[in-house]
Write an enzyme that holds these catalytic residues in place. Sequence first.
Site, PDB file in Angstrom:
ATOM      1  N   HIS A  11      37.449  84.814 -54.812  1.00 29.01           N
ATOM      2  CA  HIS A  11      37.973  85.832 -55.729  1.00 29.01           C
ATOM      3  C   HIS A  11      37.502  87.225 -55.329  1.00 29.01           C
ATOM      4  O   HIS A  11      36.346  87.418 -54.989  1.00 29.01           O
ATOM      5  CB  HIS A  11      37.508  85.511 -57.146  1.00 29.01           C
ATOM      6  CG  HIS A  11      37.945  86.509 -58.176  1.00 29.01           C
ATOM      7  ND1 HIS A  11      39.267  86.761 -58.444  1.00 29.01           N
ATOM      8  CD2 HIS A  11      37.228  87.320 -58.990  1.00 29.01           C
ATOM      9  CE1 HIS A  11      39.343  87.683 -59.395  1.00 29.01           C
ATOM     10  NE2 HIS A  11      38.120  88.041 -59.728  1.00 29.01           N
ATOM     11  N   ASP A  33      42.615  91.782 -54.135  1.00 32.84           N
ATOM     12  CA  ASP A  33      42.932  92.839 -55.091  1.00 32.84           C
ATOM     13  C   ASP A  33      43.448  94.025 -54.296  1.00 32.84           C
ATOM     14  O   ASP A  33      42.692  94.666 -53.576  1.00 32.84           O
ATOM     15  CB  ASP A  33      41.698  93.238 -55.903  1.00 32.84           C
ATOM     16  CG  ASP A  33      41.211  92.102 -56.783  1.00 32.84           C
ATOM     17  OD1 ASP A  33      42.059  91.354 -57.288  1.00 32.84           O
ATOM     18  OD2 ASP A  33      39.993  91.962 -56.967  1.00 32.84           O
TER      19      ASP A  33
END
Length: 35
Positions: A11, A33
């Site tokens: 992540h 991201d």
Amino acid sequence: ANKRPVWIMGHMVNAVYQIDEFVNLGANSIDTDVS
């Protein structure tokens, strides 16, 4: 038996060099991201 896939997600991988770090920790998928 009903087998389902298991995802171990890396992540917030925000740099290319981090991909190897997360894979070495056992991740089999990558979450980035991007903005």
